[in-house]
Design a protein around this motif. Sequence first.
Motif, PDB file in Angstrom:
ATOM      1  N   ARG A   1       0.839  -1.186   0.000  1.00  0.00           N
ATOM      2  CA  ARG A   1       0.000   0.000   0.000  1.00  0.00           C
ATOM      3  C   ARG A   1       0.877   1.240   0.000  1.00  0.00           C
ATOM      4  O   ARG A   1       1.943   1.256   0.626  1.00  0.00           O
ATOM      5  CB  ARG A   1      -0.872   0.045   1.244  1.00  0.00           C
ATOM      6  N   VAL A   2       0.440   2.258  -0.705  1.00  0.00           N
ATOM      7  CA  VAL A   2       1.102   3.551  -0.657  1.00  0.00           C
ATOM      8  C   VAL A   2       0.055   4.602  -0.345  1.00  0.00           C
ATOM      9  O   VAL A   2      -1.057   4.545  -0.851  1.00  0.00           O
ATOM     10  CB  VAL A   2       1.820   3.837  -2.003  1.00  0.00           C
ATOM     11  N   ARG A   3       0.393   5.529   0.527  1.00  0.00           N
ATOM     12  CA  ARG A   3      -0.548   6.594   0.874  1.00  0.00           C
ATOM     13  C   ARG A   3       0.143   7.938   0.749  1.00  0.00           C
ATOM     14  O   ARG A   3       1.267   8.111   1.220  1.00  0.00           O
ATOM     15  CB  ARG A   3      -1.003   6.397   2.311  1.00  0.00           C
TER      16      ARG A   3
ATOM     17  N   CYS B   1      -3.080   3.611  -2.800  1.00  0.00           N
ATOM     18  CA  CYS B   1      -3.148   2.550  -3.809  1.00  0.00           C
ATOM     19  C   CYS B   1      -2.790   1.225  -3.139  1.00  0.00           C
ATOM     20  O   CYS B   1      -1.825   1.154  -2.386  1.00  0.00           O
ATOM     21  CB  CYS B   1      -2.199   2.840  -4.965  1.00  0.00           C
ATOM     22  N   PHE B   2      -3.599   0.209  -3.397  1.00  0.00           N
ATOM     23  CA  PHE B   2      -3.398  -1.117  -2.812  1.00  0.00           C
ATOM     24  C   PHE B   2      -3.223  -2.141  -3.923  1.00  0.00           C
ATOM     25  O   PHE B   2      -4.043  -2.204  -4.832  1.00  0.00           O
ATOM     26  CB  PHE B   2      -4.629  -1.557  -2.022  1.00  0.00           C
ATOM     27  N   LEU B   3      -2.158  -2.929  -3.847  1.00  0.00           N
ATOM     28  CA  LEU B   3      -1.950  -3.978  -4.843  1.00  0.00           C
ATOM     29  C   LEU B   3      -1.565  -5.277  -4.144  1.00  0.00           C
ATOM     30  O   LEU B   3      -1.010  -5.261  -3.043  1.00  0.00           O
ATOM     31  CB  LEU B   3      -0.835  -3.567  -5.823  1.00  0.00           C
ATOM     32  N   PRO B   4      -1.841  -6.424  -4.785  1.00  0.00           N
ATOM     33  CA  PRO B   4      -1.462  -7.706  -4.170  1.00  0.00           C
ATOM     34  C   PRO B   4       0.051  -7.936  -4.236  1.00  0.00           C
ATOM     35  O   PRO B   4       0.706  -7.478  -5.178  1.00  0.00           O
ATOM     36  CB  PRO B   4      -2.206  -8.735  -5.028  1.00  0.00           C
ATOM     37  N   GLY B   5       0.602  -8.621  -3.249  1.00  0.00           N
ATOM     38  CA  GLY B   5       2.014  -8.981  -3.261  1.00  0.00           C
ATOM     39  C   GLY B   5       2.932  -7.794  -3.035  1.00  0.00           C
ATOM     40  O   GLY B   5       2.507  -6.727  -2.596  1.00  0.00           O
TER      41      GLY B   5
ATOM     42  N   CYS C   1       2.603   0.564  -6.691  1.00  0.00           N
ATOM     43  CA  CYS C   1       1.603   1.287  -5.894  1.00  0.00           C
ATOM     44  C   CYS C   1       1.883   2.787  -5.963  1.00  0.00           C
ATOM     45  O   CYS C   1       0.976   3.595  -6.171  1.00  0.00           O
ATOM     46  CB  CYS C   1       1.680   0.881  -4.425  1.00  0.00           C
ATOM     47  N   TYR C   2       3.152   3.136  -5.785  1.00  0.00           N
ATOM     48  CA  TYR C   2       3.503   4.558  -5.782  1.00  0.00           C
ATOM     49  C   TYR C   2       3.227   5.178  -7.142  1.00  0.00           C
ATOM     50  O   TYR C   2       2.658   6.258  -7.249  1.00  0.00           O
ATOM     51  CB  TYR C   2       4.969   4.783  -5.388  1.00  0.00           C
ATOM     52  N   GLU C   3       3.633   4.444  -8.184  1.00  0.00           N
ATOM     53  CA  GLU C   3       3.426   4.922  -9.546  1.00  0.00           C
ATOM     54  C   GLU C   3       1.952   5.261  -9.782  1.00  0.00           C
ATOM     55  O   GLU C   3       1.619   6.321 -10.317  1.00  0.00           O
ATOM     56  CB  GLU C   3       3.812   3.780 -10.480  1.00  0.00           C
ATOM     57  N   GLN C   4       1.083   4.349  -9.356  1.00  0.00           N
ATOM     58  CA  GLN C   4      -0.348   4.562  -9.592  1.00  0.00           C
ATOM     59  C   GLN C   4      -0.902   5.681  -8.720  1.00  0.00           C
ATOM     60  O   GLN C   4      -1.726   6.482  -9.164  1.00  0.00           O
ATOM     61  CB  GLN C   4      -1.121   3.262  -9.357  1.00  0.00           C
TER      62      GLN C   4
ATOM     63  N   GLN D   1      14.144  12.204   2.437  1.00  0.00           N
ATOM     64  CA  GLN D   1      14.414  11.094   1.523  1.00  0.00           C
ATOM     65  C   GLN D   1      13.423  11.218   0.374  1.00  0.00           C
ATOM     66  O   GLN D   1      12.302  11.655   0.576  1.00  0.00           O
ATOM     67  CB  GLN D   1      14.170   9.744   2.231  1.00  0.00           C
ATOM     68  N   SER D   2      13.866  10.823  -0.814  1.00  0.00           N
ATOM     69  CA  SER D   2      12.946  10.890  -1.945  1.00  0.00           C
ATOM     70  C   SER D   2      11.958   9.734  -1.851  1.00  0.00           C
ATOM     71  O   SER D   2      12.198   8.753  -1.149  1.00  0.00           O
ATOM     72  CB  SER D   2      13.719  10.811  -3.250  1.00  0.00           C
ATOM     73  N   GLU D   3      10.856   9.872  -2.568  1.00  0.00           N
ATOM     74  CA  GLU D   3       9.853   8.809  -2.600  1.00  0.00           C
ATOM     75  C   GLU D   3      10.490   7.498  -3.048  1.00  0.00           C
ATOM     76  O   GLU D   3      10.228   6.438  -2.490  1.00  0.00           O
ATOM     77  CB  GLU D   3       8.708   9.178  -3.552  1.00  0.00           C
ATOM     78  N   ARG D   4      11.347   7.608  -4.072  1.00  0.00           N
ATOM     79  CA  ARG D   4      11.987   6.412  -4.603  1.00  0.00           C
ATOM     80  C   ARG D   4      12.825   5.714  -3.518  1.00  0.00           C
ATOM     81  O   ARG D   4      12.788   4.492  -3.374  1.00  0.00           O
ATOM     82  CB  ARG D   4      12.867   6.806  -5.786  1.00  0.00           C
ATOM     83  N   ASP D   5      13.558   6.509  -2.726  1.00  0.00           N
ATOM     84  CA  ASP D   5      14.382   5.927  -1.664  1.00  0.00           C
ATOM     85  C   ASP D   5      13.527   5.258  -0.594  1.00  0.00           C
ATOM     86  O   ASP D   5      13.864   4.187  -0.097  1.00  0.00           O
ATOM     87  CB  ASP D   5      15.267   7.003  -1.011  1.00  0.00           C
ATOM     88  N   ILE D   6      12.438   5.914  -0.232  1.00  0.00           N
ATOM     89  CA  ILE D   6      11.541   5.342   0.786  1.00  0.00           C
ATOM     90  C   ILE D   6      10.977   4.015   0.292  1.00  0.00           C
ATOM     91  O   ILE D   6      10.985   3.011   1.006  1.00  0.00           O
ATOM     92  CB  ILE D   6      10.404   6.341   1.129  1.00  0.00           C
TER      93      ILE D   6
END
Lengths: 169, 361
Positions: free
Chosen positions: B30-32, B131-135, B141-144, B234-239
Amino acid sequence: MYCDECKQKLASVHLTQMFQGQKIEMHLCETCAAKKGALLIFDQDNNFTIPQLLGSFLGNPYDFQELQPINNQTVCPNCGMSIINITQTGKIGCSECYSTFDRELEPTFRRISGNTEHVGKIPNRSGENILLQRKIDELKNRLQQAVSNEQYEQAVEIRDAIKTFEKEL
Amino acid sequence: MILEKILTENDVFWMHAEQGPEADIVISSRVRLARNLKKVPFPHLLNKDNGVQCFDKIKTAWKQINTLEGYNFDLKTLDELSYLDKQILVEKHLISPNHGKVGSHYQGVVLNSNGSICVMINEEDHMRTQCFLPGLQVDKCYEQAEKIDDKTEEYLDIAFDSRRGYLTSCPTNVGTGLRASVMLHLPAIVMSGQIKGIFQNLGQIGMTVRGLYGEGTEAMGNFFQLSNQITIGQSERDINNKLTIISRRLIEQERLSREKILKDMPYQLEDTIGRAYGILTNARIINSNEALIMLSSLRLGVDLGIIKGIKPFTLNELMVAIRPAHLQKKAGREMTPLQRDEYRAIIIKEQLQRKISDDQE
Ligand SMILES: [Zn+2]
Ligand SMILES: [Zn+2]
């Protein structure tokens, strides 16, 4: 000795504190000491409350109630929150509180994140200038590198690029 | 329409384990993103009047996103939903327990058709896009979520400061406003007694571990939620990368522990799993705690091939279907705890038997 904080009144409170292995000295007027003390309430986790901090330095415990009038003076012009409201709720009132209470919130951010700055995403629309500024800063670093590597042709190119970007700001 | 389907059916996208990598151990990612409107008081200061103004701005933006950008989001205010329906969304992990408790007309929820995108409106922040995705798919998730975030930024003035980043109602979210998390199932790490040490280490490197339903909930049935603690500097990518790397290490550790237990004490392991299967398929009364613990063992049995014929999707679906609101929604009536425990036993039995015969066809 003048107060480290406001640099106007005489310092009457002298604090020495160990912070991350370093000794930090602070000389403050009573008003500024109270302000600083009040903000330490934020440190709920480490129990670093004002009565303890100032109490130990001043010899007599400070009553938090007494501090309120001093800090209540500033309120956010946009939402009406005071730093005391923010301290008590742990919640900021609105986007403008961040600039209104920038200094007061500093210790909080230091505790949460070591006061690091944002390096992530920038909103496209409201952030155009910020993106540009970030690009310019990056180019300035590259310019310095180029100069120290004696790559003067590159340096000229970078310098021109910076000029163009700066015009857009 | 969209919401009606999500409320009446168990199915939400993150349950589709077959569509996510490492979905045997990482149930979902999940990403919020926490976002607020410039100069509008944060939700805790909103009242009837300024709350409606704020909500209308957000609502207008979502309408524009639907019509101008070709999306099909469903927006509902929380007073349009019954308490039970809000609990359904909580049990599906789409909204926070706090958001499920309130019911004002200036708080709301935005959903897409498969439940992979859910935006909470006027929860702790004006918008929390999730965004919630399986696995294990934190990056995806972040991209979406970011794509949706970009759209909302086109229609709304978002509070942002070059130094502090996205401004949030709680100072601990400022910066990226990003909370990335994974839901992990770590039974073998728990069995081998390593979990406490691992969690302590994770705490030291800035990760938070929570139970199944987020903040303030206990870990149940060996399910844990792991997320980043720090949102600034920290950047989103790093997190996202950090969470992914740590998740991979935990997956590896869990797989090693499973192998070791399977080798060192196969009978004890099969016994635990077999008993869990026995209870789940024979119990007449079962509370949700016991059910979750048994489902954890059953899941391990399925992963190790000891129990055959049960799809991972069914296991994910069951974790949600056995929760109080889902039971009552399906039954179409309010139930006492005992009635729920009886009905839960029926639902589990049905699901497990039906799915096994489905799969054998
Ligand atoms: Zn002073
Ligand atoms: Zn304010």
